[in-house]
Design an enzyme around this catalytic site. Structure first.
Site, PDB file in Angstrom:
ATOM      1  N   ASP A  52      31.494  45.116  42.353  1.00 15.33           N
ATOM      2  CA  ASP A  52      30.829  44.984  41.058  1.00 15.33           C
ATOM      3  C   ASP A  52      29.541  44.180  41.163  1.00 15.33           C
ATOM      4  O   ASP A  52      29.239  43.592  42.203  1.00 15.33           O
ATOM      5  CB  ASP A  52      31.776  44.312  40.057  1.00 15.33           C
ATOM      6  CG  ASP A  52      32.990  45.169  39.747  1.00 15.33           C
ATOM      7  OD1 ASP A  52      32.849  46.408  39.732  1.00 15.33           O
ATOM      8  OD2 ASP A  52      34.070  44.593  39.517  1.00 15.33           O
ATOM      9  N   TYR A 111      39.668  40.640  50.868  1.00 13.44           N
ATOM     10  CA  TYR A 111      38.652  40.006  50.034  1.00 13.44           C
ATOM     11  C   TYR A 111      38.733  38.493  50.221  1.00 13.44           C
ATOM     12  O   TYR A 111      39.810  37.934  50.421  1.00 13.44           O
ATOM     13  CB  TYR A 111      38.865  40.341  48.556  1.00 13.44           C
ATOM     14  CG  TYR A 111      38.270  41.659  48.139  1.00 13.44           C
ATOM     15  CD1 TYR A 111      36.956  41.731  47.670  1.00 13.44           C
ATOM     16  CD2 TYR A 111      39.005  42.835  48.215  1.00 13.44           C
ATOM     17  CE1 TYR A 111      36.402  42.941  47.287  1.00 13.44           C
ATOM     18  CE2 TYR A 111      38.462  44.054  47.838  1.00 13.44           C
ATOM     19  CZ  TYR A 111      37.156  44.088  47.370  1.00 13.44           C
ATOM     20  OH  TYR A 111      36.600  45.293  46.998  1.00 13.44           O
TER      21      TYR A 111
END
Length: 241
Positions: A52, A111
């Site tokens: 994002d 992540y």
């Protein structure tokens, strides 16, 4: 030929990975560079997944396959490095089998989320989440470990996908001055990591209980968890094939 290309990028000035009209995105920039260098107008790159706006990548992987691309990997590497913007770094270019697909062939991803609860650093505010209160690392890990396993993560996503079950393989935290959180899974939904981090931080500061987190996992409901940790602290750390 088909190529597997690993890159790193600073997401601060990008509107995420995926192409959007009139927006600067990583995918759009890379395709523009390919078109400029190799004069191929119908080029299309496929990322391992989306990030994002404001999210960074230590290692994103994409594949690009076109009959007009027929060069040694080192030639592709040098050409891209000569034209790419300074907030993107080409790490590696490999020639791969024609069937390789950067998204579908990914086995898992890790992540990283960076939190600074020590001292505000002006020059790192786009690259970490600054929290004014000290975090209890063990308490944070206690909440994180609830997410390990296979669950329907509908409560922890804004995804419109019909299938929202994913598997978290492992989590860990490390601490120097800053707190680094690592989450590995077989796939991630839109905003999933940021919602998980936000819920864990809320538990640390007694805004939510472990029982409430467990309920969100065992009784998934879209919109049940709406808080997002800021994108600045999130990094796509590694993609495994």
């Amino acid at each position: 030929m088909n190529y597997k290309i690993s890159i790193r990028y600073d997401g601060s000035l990008f509107y995420g990975w995926a192409k959007q009209p009139q927006k600067r995105t990583v995918q759009e920039h890379l395709e523009t560079v390919f078109k400029t260098i190799f004069k191929i107008n119908d080029i299309k790159i496929i990322g391992s997944g989306r990030t994002d706006r404001g999210v960074h990548a230590y290692e994103q992987v994409f594949s690009v396959n076109h009959h007009q691309l027929n060069y040694e990997p080192q030639v592709i590497y040098q050409a891209l490095c000569s034209q790419i913007d300074p907030d993107v770094q080409i790490l590696k270019v490999q020639s791969v089998h024609d069937t390789f697909h950067a998204q579908h062939d990914a086995i898992s991803k890790t992540y990283q989320y960076i939190i600074n609860d020590y001292e505000f650093d002006l020059f790192k505010h786009n690259y970490e989440y600054f929290i004014h209160q000290k975090i209890n690392d063990q308490k944070l890990l206690e909440a994180l470990e609830l997410f390990v396993g296979e669950y329907d993560f509908k409560s922890f996503s804004t995804s419109e996908l019909p299938l929202t079950t994913r598997k978290i393989n492992w989590v860990k935290i490390t601490r120097n001055t800053r707190l680094e959180i690592y989450i590995n899974g077989n796939g991630f939904l839109k905003n999933m990591v940021r919602m998980i981090i936000s819920a864990c931080i809320d538990y640390v500061f007694n805004k939510i209980s472990l029982t409430q987190i467990k309920t969100l996992l065992t009784n998934p409901k879209k919109g049940a968890s709406v808080k997002l940790a800021p994108p600045c602290g999130l990094y796509l750390y590694k993609v495994y094939y």
